[in-house]
Design a protein around this motif. Structure first.
Motif, PDB file in Angstrom:
ATOM      1  N   PRO A   1       0.818  -1.214   0.000  1.00 41.04           N
ATOM      2  CA  PRO A   1       0.000   0.000   0.000  1.00 41.04           C
ATOM      3  C   PRO A   1       0.850   1.262   0.000  1.00 41.04           C
ATOM      4  O   PRO A   1       1.968   1.290   0.538  1.00 41.04           O
ATOM      5  N   ASP A   2       0.306   2.325  -0.592  1.00 37.21           N
ATOM      6  CA  ASP A   2       0.919   3.643  -0.484  1.00 37.21           C
ATOM      7  C   ASP A   2       0.728   4.131   0.953  1.00 37.21           C
ATOM      8  O   ASP A   2      -0.281   3.813   1.602  1.00 37.21           O
ATOM      9  N   LEU A   3       1.677   4.904   1.457  1.00 40.37           N
ATOM     10  CA  LEU A   3       1.606   5.349   2.844  1.00 40.37           C
ATOM     11  C   LEU A   3       0.792   6.626   3.023  1.00 40.37           C
ATOM     12  O   LEU A   3       0.421   6.965   4.148  1.00 40.37           O
ATOM     13  N   LYS A   4       0.504   7.335   1.919  1.00 38.26           N
ATOM     14  CA  LYS A   4      -0.254   8.583   2.018  1.00 38.26           C
ATOM     15  C   LYS A   4      -1.665   8.458   1.460  1.00 38.26           C
ATOM     16  O   LYS A   4      -2.616   8.955   2.061  1.00 38.26           O
ATOM     17  N   ASP A   5      -1.787   7.845   0.293  1.00 33.90           N
ATOM     18  CA  ASP A   5      -3.080   7.744  -0.375  1.00 33.90           C
ATOM     19  C   ASP A   5      -3.589   6.306  -0.333  1.00 33.90           C
ATOM     20  O   ASP A   5      -2.824   5.362  -0.086  1.00 33.90           O
ATOM     21  N   ARG A   6      -4.882   6.144  -0.589  1.00 32.25           N
ATOM     22  CA  ARG A   6      -5.469   4.801  -0.618  1.00 32.25           C
ATOM     23  C   ARG A   6      -5.223   4.170  -1.985  1.00 32.25           C
ATOM     24  O   ARG A   6      -6.113   4.059  -2.830  1.00 32.25           O
ATOM     25  N   VAL A   7      -3.983   3.779  -2.167  1.00 39.31           N
ATOM     26  CA  VAL A   7      -3.513   3.196  -3.417  1.00 39.31           C
ATOM     27  C   VAL A   7      -2.736   1.938  -3.095  1.00 39.31           C
ATOM     28  O   VAL A   7      -1.970   1.899  -2.121  1.00 39.31           O
ATOM     29  N   LEU A   8      -2.934   0.899  -3.904  1.00 42.90           N
ATOM     30  CA  LEU A   8      -2.160  -0.334  -3.796  1.00 42.90           C
ATOM     31  C   LEU A   8      -1.221  -0.429  -4.986  1.00 42.90           C
ATOM     32  O   LEU A   8      -1.602  -0.102  -6.110  1.00 42.90           O
ATOM     33  N   TYR A   9      -0.007  -0.909  -4.744  1.00 42.10           N
ATOM     34  CA  TYR A   9       0.958  -1.131  -5.818  1.00 42.10           C
ATOM     35  C   TYR A   9       1.118  -2.633  -6.030  1.00 42.10           C
ATOM     36  O   TYR A   9       1.549  -3.350  -5.128  1.00 42.10           O
ATOM     37  N   LEU A  10       0.734  -3.089  -7.231  1.00 41.58           N
ATOM     38  CA  LEU A  10       0.812  -4.500  -7.577  1.00 41.58           C
ATOM     39  C   LEU A  10       2.023  -4.713  -8.484  1.00 41.58           C
ATOM     40  O   LEU A  10       2.074  -4.180  -9.593  1.00 41.58           O
ATOM     41  N   LYS A  11       2.995  -5.469  -8.010  1.00 36.20           N
ATOM     42  CA  LYS A  11       4.200  -5.716  -8.789  1.00 36.20           C
ATOM     43  C   LYS A  11       4.062  -7.072  -9.483  1.00 36.20           C
ATOM     44  O   LYS A  11       3.930  -8.117  -8.848  1.00 36.20           O
ATOM     45  N   ALA A  12       4.097  -7.039 -10.829  1.00 44.05           N
ATOM     46  CA  ALA A  12       3.908  -8.245 -11.637  1.00 44.05           C
ATOM     47  C   ALA A  12       5.101  -8.433 -12.560  1.00 44.05           C
ATOM     48  O   ALA A  12       5.543  -7.488 -13.219  1.00 44.05           O
ATOM     49  N   ASP A  13       5.617  -9.658 -12.609  1.00 41.69           N
ATOM     50  CA  ASP A  13       6.701 -10.027 -13.525  1.00 41.69           C
ATOM     51  C   ASP A  13       6.109 -10.775 -14.713  1.00 41.69           C
ATOM     52  O   ASP A  13       5.392 -11.764 -14.540  1.00 41.69           O
ATOM     53  N   TYR A  14       6.416 -10.314 -15.924  1.00 37.22           N
ATOM     54  CA  TYR A  14       5.809 -10.854 -17.139  1.00 37.22           C
ATOM     55  C   TYR A  14       6.786 -11.774 -17.867  1.00 37.22           C
ATOM     56  O   TYR A  14       7.969 -11.461 -18.027  1.00 37.22           O
ATOM     57  N   TYR A  15       6.256 -12.913 -18.332  1.00 36.09           N
ATOM     58  CA  TYR A  15       7.036 -13.916 -19.050  1.00 36.09           C
ATOM     59  C   TYR A  15       6.256 -14.364 -20.286  1.00 36.09           C
ATOM     60  O   TYR A  15       5.051 -14.126 -20.400  1.00 36.09           O
ATOM     61  N   THR A  16       6.956 -15.042 -21.178  1.00 39.28           N
ATOM     62  CA  THR A  16       6.283 -15.678 -22.305  1.00 39.28           C
ATOM     63  C   THR A  16       6.906 -17.041 -22.550  1.00 39.28           C
ATOM     64  O   THR A  16       8.108 -17.238 -22.332  1.00 39.28           O
ATOM     65  N   SER A  17       6.097 -17.964 -22.970  1.00 38.79           N
ATOM     66  CA  SER A  17       6.570 -19.299 -23.339  1.00 38.79           C
ATOM     67  C   SER A  17       6.717 -19.349 -24.850  1.00 38.79           C
ATOM     68  O   SER A  17       5.937 -18.739 -25.580  1.00 38.79           O
ATOM     69  N   TYR A  18       7.731 -20.036 -25.328  1.00 40.45           N
ATOM     70  CA  TYR A  18       7.842 -20.210 -26.771  1.00 40.45           C
ATOM     71  C   TYR A  18       7.882 -21.706 -27.094  1.00 40.45           C
ATOM     72  O   TYR A  18       8.417 -22.525 -26.345  1.00 40.45           O
ATOM     73  N   VAL A  19       7.275 -22.028 -28.234  1.00 39.69           N
ATOM     74  CA  VAL A  19       7.055 -23.412 -28.643  1.00 39.69           C
ATOM     75  C   VAL A  19       7.911 -23.726 -29.865  1.00 39.69           C
ATOM     76  O   VAL A  19       7.982 -22.927 -30.811  1.00 39.69           O
ATOM     77  N   ASP A  20       8.584 -24.867 -29.856  1.00 41.26           N
ATOM     78  CA  ASP A  20       9.374 -25.312 -30.993  1.00 41.26           C
ATOM     79  C   ASP A  20       8.443 -25.604 -32.171  1.00 41.26           C
ATOM     80  O   ASP A  20       7.483 -26.365 -32.041  1.00 41.26           O
ATOM     81  N   GLU A  21       8.712 -24.976 -33.312  1.00 41.98           N
ATOM     82  CA  GLU A  21       7.804 -25.088 -34.459  1.00 41.98           C
ATOM     83  C   GLU A  21       7.742 -26.506 -35.012  1.00 41.98           C
ATOM     84  O   GLU A  21       6.692 -26.937 -35.494  1.00 41.98           O
ATOM     85  N   SER A  22       8.833 -27.225 -34.954  1.00 44.62           N
ATOM     86  CA  SER A  22       8.836 -28.576 -35.534  1.00 44.62           C
ATOM     87  C   SER A  22       8.155 -29.599 -34.636  1.00 44.62           C
ATOM     88  O   SER A  22       7.380 -30.441 -35.103  1.00 44.62           O
ATOM     89  N   SER A  23       8.415 -29.525 -33.336  1.00 52.12           N
ATOM     90  CA  SER A  23       7.843 -30.511 -32.415  1.00 52.12           C
ATOM     91  C   SER A  23       6.568 -30.036 -31.744  1.00 52.12           C
ATOM     92  O   SER A  23       5.856 -30.844 -31.127  1.00 52.12           O
ATOM     93  N   HIS A  24       6.279 -28.732 -31.843  1.00 56.63           N
ATOM     94  CA  HIS A  24       5.106 -28.128 -31.186  1.00 56.63           C
ATOM     95  C   HIS A  24       5.122 -28.372 -29.674  1.00 56.63           C
ATOM     96  O   HIS A  24       4.084 -28.565 -29.045  1.00 56.63           O
ATOM     97  N   VAL A  25       6.324 -28.374 -29.111  1.00 59.26           N
ATOM     98  CA  VAL A  25       6.504 -28.572 -27.673  1.00 59.26           C
ATOM     99  C   VAL A  25       7.120 -27.312 -27.085  1.00 59.26           C
ATOM    100  O   VAL A  25       8.012 -26.707 -27.688  1.00 59.26           O
ATOM    101  N   GLN A  26       6.639 -26.925 -25.900  1.00 58.69           N
ATOM    102  CA  GLN A  26       7.206 -25.750 -25.251  1.00 58.69           C
ATOM    103  C   GLN A  26       8.684 -25.983 -24.975  1.00 58.69           C
ATOM    104  O   GLN A  26       9.070 -26.968 -24.338  1.00 58.69           O
ATOM    105  N   SER A  27       9.524 -25.074 -25.440  1.00 55.67           N
ATOM    106  CA  SER A  27      10.962 -25.280 -25.344  1.00 55.67           C
ATOM    107  C   SER A  27      11.668 -24.278 -24.440  1.00 55.67           C
ATOM    108  O   SER A  27      12.891 -24.332 -24.310  1.00 55.67           O
ATOM    109  N   GLY A  28      10.943 -23.370 -23.832  1.00 54.00           N
ATOM    110  CA  GLY A  28      11.590 -22.421 -22.937  1.00 54.00           C
ATOM    111  C   GLY A  28      10.661 -21.326 -22.458  1.00 54.00           C
ATOM    112  O   GLY A  28       9.504 -21.233 -22.879  1.00 54.00           O
TER     113      GLY A  28
END
Length: 403
Positions: free
Chosen positions: A247-274
């Motif tokens: 929470p913010d210490l002065k105002d009624r505000v919440l800070y949401l910290k989010a880490d964003y990722y993506t998965s990538y799929v091998d085109e030949s095997s159609h399996v998630q590779s990383g």
């Protein structure tokens, strides 16, 4: 919760990354304040259950130069000054010997106080500007309840002690005497002496916001479906991890910290590779308006790993430590030498990076606390004693503000 335009979020992300970053990193010196011996007396810490399975329930809170040490293993709370002098002891008399200053003739003239309370399983603490204490405790099994909707156990309450150090009441979900909480991750107090409680549930996070008198003002459920994901169109396999809510210490505000990722799929095997890390955003959520504002992009921690004759760069997100009264976000990540600290203004215009050293071979366990001014304090469990130390990063912030 209302979600802001994804196009506007993406524009802000691009602008934030284009800002010029200060890459000069120096160290902040640790100041050792005092030590505590191991034992069961009033000014000692009992960690003899340290090697048992389960969480460690000893933590540290600092406000206005006073330290509050929650020793869950001993079912007691110690209030001390920066010299290590014991001021107040809150303790369960069934698990602690009566302190010397609370018996006999010394009790009338002593500057120290002792308060008896039947603590059960205490964990974290928060203190407001009037020195009112809020302590998280767990109810005994026969007093716990089951949420019929989610089937989860409701087992924790918040004990409230007034400025005279007397127990007033306990706070539950609805306020004084209310239904117990699910697992409480953290509690905070604001400049208006309002209490903010962050809970983890099987459905996600829930934040309870209370008035200075302990009455419920807002209940804010935080579900993943309501958190903005500006990368969902460009990266259909993207997802995020909600690291922390502060929470913010002065105002009624919440800070949401989010880490964003993506998965990538091998085109030949159609399996998630990383999995690929994309970025970190801090989303301000206006509690009164029930809507998100523009997020702030948080640069990751970058380092190089040498493998043979080649070097590989890697990036990892920081952990969200908290926010100061002056509006600086604090982030921390573990390094080989100790920790890297990153401080970001809420508008993202200024970024400071510093290192704090910590020898892990000398410290069996450690826990940190961020003060409202920007002081990082630490409780360091060592072989022979517990050390209390701090890093005065507040002076650095003040210098930046003046310039």
């Amino acid at each position: 919760m209302k979600v802001i335009s994804k196009i506007m979020v993406l524009a802000l992300v691009c602008i934030s990354f284009s800002c010029n970053r200060n890459r000069i990193v120096s160290s902040i010196e640790k100041e050792d304040l005092f030590t505590l011996d191991y034992g069961s007396f009033e000014d000692q810490v009992n960690l003899f259950n340290f090697f048992r399975a389960g969480d460690i329930n000893t933590s540290l809170y600092m406000r206005d130069g006073f330290f509050y040490i929650v020793n869950g293993e001993s079912k007691k709370v110690m209030e001390m000054n920066s010299y290590g002098d014991l001021i107040t002891l809150y303790y369960n008399e069934a698990h602690n010997p009566s302190p010397s200053f609370a018996t006999g003739e010394q009790s009338a003239s002593s500057t120290r106080e002792a308060k008896i309370h039947p603590f059960n399983e205490i964990s974290s603490i928060a203190v407001d500007s009037e020195k009112k204490l809020y302590i998280v405790d767990r109810l005994s099994p026969e007093r716990q309840e089951i949420d019929q909707k989610t089937k989860q156990t409701l087992s924790q309450i918040i004990l409230c002690f007034d400025e005279k150090k007397n127990f007033i009441h306990y706070i539950g979900q609805q306020g004084p005497g209310g239904t117990p909480f699910p697992f409480i991750k953290k509690i905070y107090t604001t400049e208006k002496n309002e209490l903010v409680v962050l809970c983890n549930t099987s459905m996600g996070a829930v934040v309870y916001w209370y008035s200075a008198d302990g009455f419920l003002l807002y209940t804010i459920p935080v579900e993943n479906s309501n958190i903005p994901n500006p990368f969902s169109e460009e990266y259909p396999l993207s997802y995020f991890y909600l690291d922390n809510i502060v929470p913010d210490l002065k105002d009624r505000v919440l800070y949401l910290k989010a880490d964003y990722y993506t998965s990538y799929v091998d085109e030949s095997s159609h399996v998630q590779s990383g999995i690929e890390y994309l970025t970190t955003l801090v989303h301000p959520f206006d509690v009164e308006k029930n809507s998100f504002d523009f997020p702030t992009t948080i640069p990751p921690y970058s380092d190089q790993v040498a493998e043979g004759f080649s070097k590989e760069n890697y990036e990892i997100p920081y952990d969200f430590l908290g926010v100061t009264e002056s509006g600086w976000f604090f982030f921390m990540v573990s390094t080989d030498e100790g920790f890297s600290i990153q401080m970001v203004q809420s508008d993202g215009q200024r970024i400071l990076k510093r290192r704090i050293g910590l020898n892990r071979e000398e410290n069996l366990y450690y826990t940190f606390n961020l003060s409202r001014e920007g002081i990082i304090s630490a409780l360091l469990v060592q072989k022979d004693c517990v050390q209390i130390a701090w890093w005065r990063i507040d002076s650095l912030i003040q210098a930046v503000i003046k310039n």
